[in-house]
Scaffold this motif. Sequence first.
Motif, PDB file in Angstrom:
ATOM      1  N   GLU A 324     121.027  50.975  45.907  1.00  0.00           N
ATOM      2  CA  GLU A 324     121.892  51.555  46.942  1.00  0.00           C
ATOM      3  C   GLU A 324     122.199  53.022  46.651  1.00  0.00           C
ATOM      4  OE1 GLU A 324     125.304  49.449  48.270  1.00  0.00           O
ATOM      5  OE2 GLU A 324     124.273  47.520  48.383  1.00  0.00           O
ATOM      6  N   TYR A 371     117.751  44.959  52.195  1.00  0.00           N
ATOM      7  CA  TYR A 371     118.581  44.175  53.116  1.00  0.00           C
ATOM      8  C   TYR A 371     118.201  42.692  53.077  1.00  0.00           C
ATOM      9  CZ  TYR A 371     120.303  42.103  57.400  1.00  0.00           C
ATOM     10  OH  TYR A 371     120.904  41.250  58.304  1.00  0.00           O
ATOM     11  N   ASP A 376     123.199  42.498  53.310  1.00  0.00           N
ATOM     12  CA  ASP A 376     124.336  43.398  53.539  1.00  0.00           C
ATOM     13  C   ASP A 376     124.110  44.213  54.813  1.00  0.00           C
ATOM     14  OD1 ASP A 376     126.399  45.188  53.489  1.00  0.00           O
ATOM     15  OD2 ASP A 376     125.996  45.951  51.473  1.00  0.00           O
ATOM     16  N   LYS A 377     124.699  43.757  55.901  1.00  0.00           N
ATOM     17  CA  LYS A 377     124.511  44.437  57.183  1.00  0.00           C
ATOM     18  C   LYS A 377     125.246  45.773  57.233  1.00  0.00           C
ATOM     19  CE  LYS A 377     123.727  42.934  61.903  1.00  0.00           C
ATOM     20  NZ  LYS A 377     123.741  41.784  62.820  1.00  0.00           N
ATOM     21  N   LEU A 380     122.937  48.427  56.222  1.00  0.00           N
ATOM     22  CA  LEU A 380     122.058  48.873  57.296  1.00  0.00           C
ATOM     23  C   LEU A 380     122.767  49.864  58.214  1.00  0.00           C
ATOM     24  CD1 LEU A 380     120.110  45.703  58.502  1.00  0.00           C
ATOM     25  CD2 LEU A 380     119.442  47.395  56.782  1.00  0.00           C
ATOM     26  N   ILE A 432     114.942  46.464  61.316  1.00  0.00           N
ATOM     27  CA  ILE A 432     116.323  46.892  61.037  1.00  0.00           C
ATOM     28  C   ILE A 432     117.049  47.186  62.349  1.00  0.00           C
ATOM     29  CG2 ILE A 432     117.704  48.770  60.055  1.00  0.00           C
ATOM     30  CD1 ILE A 432     115.542  48.932  57.817  1.00  0.00           C
TER      31      ILE A 432
END
Length: 621
Positions: A324, A371, A376-377, A380, A432
Amino acid sequence: MAGIIGNGNLLAKIDDLGSIEYIFFPHLGYETHILDTSFAIYYNNKIKWHWDHSWDVSQNYLKDSNILKTTYENDDFLIYSKDCVSISHNLIVKQLSIINKTNSEKDIKLFFYENLRIGETPSKSTVKFVKEKNCLIKHDKNYIFCIGSNKKVSSYQCGIKYSESSALRDIENGVLKEQSSATGLITDSALCWEFKIKPNQKYTLSILILPEKYDGDYNKTLNLMDTLHMVKDNLKDLYNLTRNFWKSRVDSMVNKWGILKLEEYKECIDICKRSLLTLLLLCDYKGGIIASPSLHPDYRYVWCRDAGYMAVALDLCGQHEMSEKYFEWCKTTQNSDGSWVQNYYVEGYPRFTAIQIDQVGTTIWALLVHYRITGDKHFLKRNWEMVKKAGDYLSRAADQLIPCYDLWEEKFGVFAYTLGAIYGGLKSGYLIGKELDKEEEIQHWKKSMNFLKNEVVNRLYLKNEKRFAKSLKPLDKTIDTSILGLSFPYGLVSVDDPRIISTANQIEKAFNYKVGGVGRYPEDIYFGGNPWIITTLWLYMYYKKLVDTLSKKGKFQESIIDNYNKKCYNLLKWILKHQFNGMFPEQVHKDLGIPISAIPLGWSHAMVIIAIHGDYDILIP
């Protein structure tokens, strides 16, 4: 072997005889400070350097850690050197333990020598021994280094190398003159500890090296010496903290990979542990991930391609916060048109500004994999603007078949691997967008993907040769292992398409190295042309995915599937054979089987993790 130690701010390269060659500080890859350290023991009126050929030398990392242990043994002594960088401080610790193997007490002088050249372009420096603090201070106008120990120094020398005052000359003579300071272009210094050591007795001390930005601020000198004093009083706790930190990272991977706890996978899991620990050392604390700590060739920069694969490997090992941080770094370095340049200094400044479009596709592909693993939305949503800009860029590149440099940074054109990465990036971005209900604004991406899949792939296929070409514009019929990127992992061509199966078979037959393995292309001359870790793994993973697909569809005879399984076994066996105490190079010498070019190479370690993890479905958009 050689090794690296670090903590995300500071990375040190250790050579195969245990010398600290150079360090990167205050970022990974920049700046380079050539440390050039050595130690020696003086006994029986003779000097014995650690690099003396009479020692039997071996080297390994302590289990599940980034602490490198070098062992020296002769008829008289057994010496252990344990090198690490504290996880809590910018501190290099070299712990030396000396064991007397003889039947008599020995009078020992232990010398530590440094010939530190500070910064990318070394200038005049000053080295000084501060008696009241029992340490050396060395600085130029930009950086300062404090060198001390947890034991009281017996004598010292500050001098100019290649002069009468050189500390190196004094060590050879066995007596330091105790000149307290020196200023010049190439200063050097030495510390000495004198002690007696009885038969079978062990004497241990730690040499401590702390770097800091200086900029002429004398208060930083005082603070650094205070830090040295604090470190000396808490060495055991700092050491345990560092070792436990690395072990916790490894444990999180093992817990996530519970299926690999079986004894038959022990060698694989141990190699993946070391690969994970190596990748973590290449992650800068601000998010950039360097390709390698190598200076020759100079790979100490961020390529989004390499870093994308490394981010995927980190995610597969449960290190989601590291990947991340990397994607946050990508947001800050992305060009306004959605692209990234060829490579960057780790702080984010462009280094080479040529464009390799595959790197854009790889970045978005890696983001989708993150993702899929984390679910983990919010991640996105935070990165949608970056994805949108990159997708629009890839769509234009696909529609216009825009040429660029190939992934090997050798030729300019429209390449099979690049087209695969463009498709993989576009489809990843599209998926995505669907997750975020953005489909309406990205319908043109779908048209670009269809153009690649339904038209461009056919133009790339060589009917007479029964395989895909390396490039479309200009047409290049060279066999190149990277062509497999059309299929794996980017999915432009399905793995069981007869055209890519034929291509893979011809790639395998194109290489006949004495030591085995798969190269880039048969005419390769880079470092003489050798098998690479990543290309061998590409073929392994393609065949592995092909076996899985054929088995599920039941389209082929069992003997054909068995044949491909055998190929997979041999390719992986070759990979496992050509690791060097857990470190993977870029290449393996085609005749000697020794590491060639950069070692460790992050991309090689990432591909090892991805290959052995085995969940290939999560990789294909």
